[in-house]
Design an enzyme around this catalytic site. Structure first.
Site, PDB file in Angstrom:
ATOM      1  N   CYS A 278       0.836  -1.207   0.000  1.00  0.00           N
ATOM      2  CA  CYS A 278       0.000   0.000   0.000  1.00  0.00           C
ATOM      3  C   CYS A 278       0.870   1.256   0.000  1.00  0.00           C
ATOM      4  O   CYS A 278       1.410   1.656   1.036  1.00  0.00           O
ATOM      5  CB  CYS A 278      -0.927  -0.002   1.215  1.00  0.00           C
ATOM      6  SG  CYS A 278      -1.933   1.481   1.343  1.00  0.00           S
TER       7      CYS A 278
ATOM      8  N   CYS B  24      -0.364   4.114   2.188  1.00  0.00           N
ATOM      9  CA  CYS B  24      -0.104   3.934   3.631  1.00  0.00           C
ATOM     10  C   CYS B  24       1.365   4.147   3.962  1.00  0.00           C
ATOM     11  O   CYS B  24       1.700   4.728   4.986  1.00  0.00           O
ATOM     12  CB  CYS B  24      -0.471   2.514   4.088  1.00  0.00           C
ATOM     13  SG  CYS B  24      -1.948   1.847   3.349  1.00  0.00           S
ATOM     14  N   ASP B  25       2.249   3.639   3.131  1.00  0.00           N
ATOM     15  CA  ASP B  25       3.651   3.528   3.532  1.00  0.00           C
ATOM     16  C   ASP B  25       4.630   4.370   2.718  1.00  0.00           C
ATOM     17  O   ASP B  25       5.812   4.451   3.076  1.00  0.00           O
ATOM     18  CB  ASP B  25       4.091   2.054   3.462  1.00  0.00           C
ATOM     19  CG  ASP B  25       3.272   1.186   4.404  1.00  0.00           C
ATOM     20  OD1 ASP B  25       2.899   1.711   5.466  1.00  0.00           O
ATOM     21  OD2 ASP B  25       3.005   0.027   4.088  1.00  0.00           O
TER      22      ASP B  25
END
Ligand code: NAP
Length: 333
Positions: free
Chosen positions: A137, A140-141
């Site tokens: 992701c 997200c990261d």
């Protein structure tokens, strides 16, 4: 201990942000929900380390810790959470049936929130280094890879979208694809090819991810020449597709060609079966965020509550009674 009721007004299947939010709202509406959360409760966030894009956590939070917070919150309002898998469902008649390994539950309404799972490469090092350089992701990261050299594996829309997004942070992004033709849309291809930070490694597969406590490289094999080499990298984003967790709903709910739950009216959470609602990644392959899933879970709870009222099954909840404006002003004085 009181025996657990096996018949409910609402059963929620799945326990990611969508499921927990549906449980929170239905519990606060006095619907005494039962959540069948799965042996590995918590969904994809259980595989995520730092979450910094969920509102309300100014310092960020670990994915599993956030799921524990969700759980404590729903249990405080009386939702019951079972850490067992639903193995079978019958939505052909009401009450609906949900079967687990040791019990059969029935419910007047169901909220399906089983999410989706990222497909993984299944190569050495991948599982060990997940959350330590291996991610599925970018939203997200990506932030953790500022000025790093990273790779994205895959040749579809997700891979190119992730690669383009990651160029905001990374120094370089190498897209590793097993063929020499991309599956992604022409527009994304054009954008990726025009981005100076993105390069392509064609006809290649990742055979292993290297590193001990963080990623240091990927071992590549060229499928045409057979040549093997190690590419130094600090991050590996696997973008080879997602798989919705809908196997048990096959034949019970309308699913699309990719297996996601079909939504007759995507503005709501209604499925093709009246009384069965779907929320979160199990129906959404566009946004796939914890916060969008949570929003969807809230919608599903409200849809279920209203639907139960319309059927004359659930009484409107006193606590949430809607007051006219003069009444509200009088009560607020
Ligand atoms: P996808 O279209 O199925 O693409 C998966 C990619 O990963 C393919 O290039 C595939 O290679 C590769 N792949 C699969 N298994 C692999 C493995 N084991 N090792 C190495 N490579 C592997 O999945 P997606 O990109 O997640 O897209 C899913 C759906 O959502 C698509 O319909 C897509 O159009 C849609 N989507 C749309 C948007 C958008 O419109 N903005 C964004 C994201 C997703 P091959 O090409 O060789 O099969």
């Amino acid at each position: 201990m009181a025996e657990r009721a096996t018949h409910r007004q609402v059963i929620i299947v799945g326990s990611g942000p969508a499921g927990y939010t549906a449980a929170l709202y239905t519990a606060r509406a006095n619907l005494q929900p039962l959540m069948i959360g799965g042996y590995q409760a918590g969904g994809q966030l259980m595989l995520t380390s730092d979450v910094e894009n969920y509102p309300g956590y100014p310092k960020g939070v670990q994915g599993p810790e956030m799921m524990q917070d969700f759980r404590e919150q729903v249990e405080r309002f009386g939702a019951e959470v079972l850490d067992v898998d639903a193995t079978e469902v019958d939505f052909s008649k009401r009450p609906f049936t949900v079967v687990t390994a040791d019990e059969t539950y029935t419910a007047e309404s169901i909220i399906v929130a089983t999410g989706a799972a990222a497909k993984w490469l299944d190569v050495p090092g991948e599982e060990l280094l997940r959350g330590r350089g291996v991610s599925a992701c970018a939203t997200c990261d990506g932030f953790f890879f500022r000025d790093r050299r990273i790779v994205v594996v895959g040749g579809g829309d997700t891979a190119l979208e992730e690669a383009l997004f990651l160029t905001r942070y990374a120094q370089t992004v190498s897209v590793i694809h097993r063929r020499d033709t991309l599956r992604a849309s022409k527009l994304l291809q054009q954008r990726a090819r025009n981005n100076p930070k993105i390069d392509f490694i064609w006809n290649s597969v990742v055979e292993a991810i290297e590193g001990e406590d963080k990623v240091t490289g990927v071992r590549l094999r060229n499928l045409v020449s057979g040549e093997r080499r190690t590419l130094t990298t600090e991050g590996v984003f696997v973008a080879i597709g997602h798989q919705p967790n809908t196997e048990i709903f096959r034949g019970q709910l309308d699913l699309d060609a990719l297996g996601y739950v079909c939504m007759p009216d995507p503005a709501t959470t209604y499925t093709n079966i009246p009384g069965v609602f779907a929320a979160g990644d199990v129906r959404d392959h566009r946004y796939r965020q914890a916060v969008t899933a949570a929003g969807d879970g809230c919608k599903a709870a409200i849809d279920a509550e209203r639907w139960l009222e319309e059927q004359g099954i659930a009484e409107p909840d006193r606590e949430f009674e809607v007051y006219s404006e003069p009444e509200f002003a009088a009560r607020s004085r």
